[in-house]
Design an enzyme around this catalytic site. Structure first.
Site, PDB file in Angstrom:
ATOM      1  N   GLN A 157       7.610  -7.546  19.296  1.00  0.00           N
ATOM      2  CA  GLN A 157       6.764  -8.227  18.301  1.00  0.00           C
ATOM      3  C   GLN A 157       4.919  -8.665  18.952  1.00  0.00           C
ATOM      4  OE1 GLN A 157       6.749 -12.206  17.179  1.00  0.00           O
ATOM      5  NE2 GLN A 157       6.608 -11.942  14.560  1.00  0.00           N
ATOM      6  N   GLY A 158       3.744  -7.626  18.460  1.00  0.00           N
ATOM      7  CA  GLY A 158       2.391  -7.521  18.814  1.00  0.00           C
ATOM      8  C   GLY A 158       2.073  -8.625  17.720  1.00  0.00           C
ATOM      9  N   TYR A 159       1.954  -9.682  17.050  1.00  0.00           N
ATOM     10  CA  TYR A 159       1.597 -10.314  16.344  1.00  0.00           C
ATOM     11  C   TYR A 159      -0.469 -10.960  16.409  1.00  0.00           C
ATOM     12  CZ  TYR A 159       5.070  -9.784  11.916  1.00  0.00           C
ATOM     13  OH  TYR A 159       5.671  -9.693  11.739  1.00  0.00           O
ATOM     14  N   SER A 160       0.411 -12.045  17.505  1.00  0.00           N
ATOM     15  CA  SER A 160      -0.755 -13.479  17.674  1.00  0.00           C
ATOM     16  C   SER A 160      -1.580 -12.035  18.699  1.00  0.00           C
ATOM     17  CB  SER A 160      -0.158 -14.357  18.948  1.00  0.00           C
ATOM     18  OG  SER A 160       0.674 -15.403  17.379  1.00  0.00           O
ATOM     19  N   GLU A 205      12.665 -15.440   9.543  1.00  0.00           N
ATOM     20  CA  GLU A 205      12.338 -15.887  10.556  1.00  0.00           C
ATOM     21  C   GLU A 205      12.973 -17.197  10.436  1.00  0.00           C
ATOM     22  OE1 GLU A 205       8.857 -16.270  13.485  1.00  0.00           O
ATOM     23  OE2 GLU A 205       8.429 -15.411  11.629  1.00  0.00           O
ATOM     24  N   ASN A 243       5.069 -26.287  13.775  1.00  0.00           N
ATOM     25  CA  ASN A 243       5.467 -27.383  13.004  1.00  0.00           C
ATOM     26  C   ASN A 243       4.152 -27.761  12.282  1.00  0.00           C
ATOM     27  OD1 ASN A 243       7.762 -26.985  14.242  1.00  0.00           O
ATOM     28  ND2 ASN A 243       8.245 -28.699  14.511  1.00  0.00           N
TER      29      ASN A 243
END
Lengths: 383, 365, 383, 365
Positions: free
Chosen positions: A126-129, A245, A369
């Site tokens: 997954q390429g998100y951040s 998620e 969180n």
């Protein structure tokens, strides 16, 4: 009100349980139980066993391999897998890319990718951040410029879990840097990891293991047919995934297994007075509080499932509390295990300490969180 | 009442700090802990040169008559710089030689410790004892004037780099302390998660030299252990200060949603709580170090030391966890020093007894 | 480093201690120790005993009755008074109005008010908070309009401690409502409580006791000579007071006395197993942690005093941590006392429960602990 | 698996809620607790009318065969409304009559309880016992067929308004349960800090009627006590929900520094933690109530109930303290309902055993 599983659900649970007992390879189970590092082969072997049984993607649409289980059944399945010490399934393909393609993909995309995800032919990441955008995901900068039949991608992703194992990556990229709202102008792209211009650099975490990576894109050409949904509508896709998620963030099955192991460990390790550490009232109080929190989480999780079952709706922002409590519990579990170990037993202490180190990430990743608290404050409270 | 360091303390601490800044930075430390030896003989020599190895030994054996208060600033500097040199085990074992040994043994050992030539370690911990100092299974046997020891000492910090070990063992008159040459033991070497070098020390009829035994031995071990606890509290204070400072820097520079994350009130308040925990820990360390030096009353000493360790263990956990959390993903990486500070603070929280042990000990006083 | 008092300081402490033993009336001591309500007469009686001895206002300027004690001596005095169960001194005159007049008052104001404060002739209260402005004090609205030789005051104060005992009130009022910055345009006024137009209404707190009041001002005429400092400069005066207030917020003397009482109580009350509750490991752990926190606070307080002594400077924003920890400790003390009491002993439980209720206010008043955290974040951290 | 209330439960809970909204608001409650009696016979009659007093009794004695799950919603409504009527003591004592009494005794007592005519209380607690149910000092003496009891029962909730008391006392065969007329005891009446009426019950050869005694008595008391614990957990959940809701309202309306205080992130996150504690407490209450009803296994029941009470005691403290703190000065005043909720939650945290007691009990299972 009835907190017990129905008779049908109990039959279902027993079926899962006995199948797992017969089909989960002993070596994989042992690796999980001793917190050994799982290789790509380990992960994919278990994936394929489940795929063959038809259980690898219960929540998928029936035509692509889904099981049509109720939310409660899905939860039972996850719990039993966790409790049986099955290796984790890699969620990036099964729980993220798969559902996205089913919801937003073209027929061609579905046919091309879904069976390979299902069967474990492709390993996804997954390429998100990005270095500048963690919790503030929408500020991402990796650029995808349209040039004829291709997008040309330039930029960098970070915290890319197991990118060094991956065949494919799905990415959020910026198609249009000129939009007023930063959420606009983001696209969702599927990129073959073998494409020239991609560099994967390990980012060692403090437990000394390679879990995550930086992924660099340098003029990477991606065919336009790998765009999912419309150009500039990637944020819609990302938001759709968010709910998916968090719902599985509680991980009560795994935590129950770990709690049982913690109790066994604490009963075997010495306290300060010659008795086992589990009989130390200070340690015991921490252990009991942890067990109570886990019971509370488990029932809260069931409450959400029951609501999903009744309303047919995905859960709202409140599900963030599963992520918050689930990760806090996982962290406390590893902390108490480390503290239960006889400090004179170097090997045991080290394995458990590294696991404690590693689990600190759980309150950071998947939406920290703090972000989960912001979500509840905003969505549930209207603050 | 006076919390200031005196002139000598200030000068020495400043030298140590400058040395760490210049010759023991994070990169240097990374190389040291990756090296096969796991310590740096040049750094050790430099510390000896400055007088650090001699500080806590009596002047008659080439020391400087210093105590925990004199070492406080240095231990803080070690904590901030995450120094892995075997200073603490050496000084503890040295003080045991002083407490239990004969005049001849002191003369033979302590000047060599003071000069930095000899490193020591205290081999005491065994399986199943946890933090109870009185649980010793290793046995010493006497044949004529010669002693041998058999038993297994575990997780002995500094043992891999020590020339001699101070070993506790059962004797006919109770508990005894012995000197052995490290080469007479079988060592299982290990690098711990905080970058220190330790070893399991396996003794099979190992040749040993009696330092002393009898009823007072346990009290001596307890006294030196309290001394070590006070020092490790000071080390923790330095590490916590670093963790707070670097987290504050991060809050001031890291941007999210267009502003620095330090502008978020929830994070500000958590940063304040880290800071308060760190300051209160410093206060308790002052108390522990001064009682360790000043009081002859074992109960008063234990009261202060256990109280300090309770506070330091709690704070070490709070601050290390919050520092990583507030750093986000970056705090999890090997590349950032704060992740190493996290690991050292994790170990310190348990070293010389975790807060549960000291809660029980304090309650029983 | 030396954490012990010097020989001179020990002599001083012994002098205070034996004087207190001889001069603190037994009935007042008992009232304090049983948490009985102290009447106006009780409070003033003790005030006058100390005034006669010359110890009622140690920090005042020498000419007005100050003792020239060092910060350490002042701390010893406060500790000893607390430990001896002396009634509290009413701080509004002694620690607030008095210092303000010495710093900002005219010679006429000093001569008129200071001796009466010192001798306990006047009982003072403080008019700061208003219904709309608690932590955000500068937004206060009570209006003081100049009309010839008088200000005409209209508005309302709230949380006015012991206003029903008071002869005088010092108030922050708004002289000029048109300033851009709300901190400007505030004046500091002294008002005789007998002036027509003042109404005092009790505000019962949840312990069932009248501690605080609302004070209403309805065209109250205040002579202009009762203005302290310049018109519109009241905020300067208020800020000056802030440091004064927080330094004594630790209250370690009183807390040490209460801790000793808590231990005695816990040794006398039953646990669940026939032994005293102090031997219950869960209770004992809480008690020990509390004792450790108090030790840490006490030494931190001494560190600040030592710094004041060395630098001659008032302490900076860090002193807010004394307020935060001091009040948390006071609250935990009352909570553990309540919990130590045998639940079968209705009278004891009730007294201790009401005290627990009452002490919840300590983290709210005098600048809430949230505001104290903001102060550290802003002033110490520069956030 | 199903967390929904059934139709009857929903209807009854809704009626109770409407009744409290309409006839038992904060002003009305203020008057009731200030009255000499400390309860409201009209309210009691209305509850009886709705069937609340009969709910948890067997159908054969005019009850509705209900259990803790059926009472859950009602107890939540009582908690939210801070209802002070002596329902809980009456139902507990009623169930003890059911568990220990003879058929004749049940017939004599229970229909009158169901109809609302008779209120009961359970006089058990004595000085020095704290939460240990087995510690009973009161003694029962038998003369022919007649029994008398001497002893002192303390802090008996509901005793001042009860017609009869169920009293525990020692008998030759161990522990016994007895019925006495309240008028045969000397009562020291007391209004507690949470607005309830309790009494110390002093018995001097008080005429008593044996319900039952012997080895099984303690187990019956424990079972009913666990039932009461589950119910008081539900009451706490209602009170916590109110505390959270009203605090959230306050955060949304109260302004400081020109903005609502709910815009401050530090307060938002604390509000979230209150909310999570409240929701997890609700989950644990579901568990406790369903186990109390469904399981015959005392250990399984105790496991669920003690776990629930640990969570509820912790949450009650967190939420009550934070609710007052976030309300600022206003939260401290008698005038705001939240200060009364604070007081009730404080008492509930200890009622039927505080978290320390249940930590020990859970650990021993």
């Amino acid at each position: 009100m009835d907190l017990n599983y129905s008779d049908e659900e109990l039959v279902f649970r027993d079926e899962i349980r006995s199948w797992l007992a017969a089909n989960l390879p002993q070596d994989l189970r042992e690796k999980v139980e001793t917190y050994a590092e799982l290789t790509r082969d380990d992960l994919m072997r278990w994936h394929r066993i489940l795929a063959q049984k038809g259980w690898v993607a219960p929540s998928w649409q029936k035509e692509w391999g889904g099981t049509d289980w109720t939310p409660v059944q899905r939860n039972i399945f996850e719990e039993e897998c966790g409790f049986a010490s099955a290796p984790p399934l890699m969620l990036f393909g099964l729980h993220m890319c798969g559902p996205v393609l089913q919801r937003f993909g073209t027929q061609a995309q579905k046919e091309r990718f879904l069976p390979r995800i299902y069967n474990g032919d492709d390993f996804w990441c997954q390429g998100y951040s990005e270095p500048g955008s963690g919790s503030d995901l929408a500020s991402l900068k990796t650029r995808a410029e349209r040039q004829g039949d291709h997008y040309v991608v330039n930029g960098q992703k970070i915290w890319t879990t197991l990118a060094h194992y991956a065949d494919w990556i799905f990415c959020l990229v910026r198609a249009d840097p000129s939009t007023d709202k930063k959420q606009d102008g983001i696209s969702f792209l599927l990129i073959d990891m073998k494409t020239p211009g991609i560099t994967v650099r390990p980012l060692m975490l403090m437990d000394g293991v390679r879990h995550v990576n930086e992924v660099f894109f340098d003029d990477v050409k991606v065919p336009v047919e790998n765009l999912v949904h419309e150009e500039g509508k990637g944020w819609t896709v990302a938001k759709y995934l968010l709910g998916h998620e968090r719902m599985s963030a509680g991980r009560t099955g795994v935590s129950k297994r770990e709690l049982a192991k913690l109790k066994e460990l604490a009963a075997s390790q010495p306290g300060n007075d010659g008795k086992a550490i589990i009989e130390d009232p200070h340690f015991r109080a921490k252990l009991t509080r942890l067990e109570v929190e886990l019971m509370a989480l488990e029932i809260t999780n069931l409450r959400f499932l029951d609501e999903m079952r009744r309303t047919g709706q995905p859960p709202g922002a409140d599900v963030s509390m599963l992520k918050i409590k689930g990760t806090e519990i996982q962290q406390t579990l590893t902390e108490l295990m480390m503290r239960a170990a006889d400090p004179a037993d170097l090997e045991k202490y080290e394995v458990l300490a590294r696991r404690y180190f590693n689990m600190r990430k759980t309150t950071i990743y998947g939406g920290s969180n703090e972000v989960q608290r912001n979500i509840i404050a905003k969505m549930t409270f209207g603050l | 009442m006076n919390f200031e360091s005196n002139e000598e303390q200030r000068l020495l601490t400043d030298s140590v700090r400058r040395f760490i800044d210049k010759d023991y930075d994070f990169e240097k430390r990374r190389k040291i802990i990756a090296s096969p030896e796991g310590w740096d003989s040049n750094a050790w020599a430099a510390l000896a040169e400055m007088g650090v190895t001699a500080l806590a030994l009596p002047a008659e054996y080439d020391g400087f008559d210093g105590g925990a208060v004199d070492l406080m600033g240095i231990m803080e500097a070690f904590g901030a710089g995450l120094v892995v040199e075997p200073f603490l085990p050496t000084v503890l074992a040295g003080r045991l030689v002083m407490a239990a040994g004969s005049e001849a043994q002191r003369r033979a050992i302590l000047p060599r410790v003071a000069s930095g030539e000899l490193r020591l370690a205290f081999a005491h911990l065994e399986r199943g004892a946890r933090f109870d100092l009185s649980r010793v299974g290793a046995e010493a046997k006497r044949t004529g004037d010669a002693w041998t020891i058999s038993g297994e000492k575990r997780a002995v910090v500094g043992a891999p780099v020590a020339g001699k070990l101070v070993v506790s063992a059962r004797t006919p008159s109770g508990l005894g302390l012995f000197l052995i040459d490290t080469q007479d033991a079988e060592l299982k070497r290990h690098a711990t998660v905080d970058g220190m070098r330790v070893a399991d020390v396996l003794l099979f009829n190992a040749k040993a030299e009696l330092l002393g035994d009898g009823a007072a031995t346990l009290a001596k071990i307890e006294e030196v252990n309290d001394f070590g606890t006070a020092l490790v509290c000071a080390e923790a204070v330095g590490a916590m200060k670093y963790a707070c400072d670097t987290t504050l820097d991060y809050l001031k520079t890291r941007k999210q949603f267009g502003v620095t994350i330090g502008s978020f009130q929830a994070l500000q308040h958590r940063m304040v709580d880290m800071y308060i925990a760190s300051e209160l820990s410093r206060s308790m360390t002052c108390l522990a170090c001064s009682k360790v030096d000043a009081t002859g009353d074992a109960k008063e000493r234990a009261h202060a030391v256990s109280a300090a360790k309770i506070k330091i263990s709690d704070s070490a956990r709070l601050i290390s966890q919050e520092a990583v959390q507030l750093h986000g993903g970056m705090g999890m990486t090997e590349e950032l020093k704060v992740s190493h500070t996290f690991r050292r603070l994790t170990v310190i929280a348990e070293q010389f007894g975790d807060e549960d042990y000291h809660l029980t000990r304090f309650g029983a006083l």
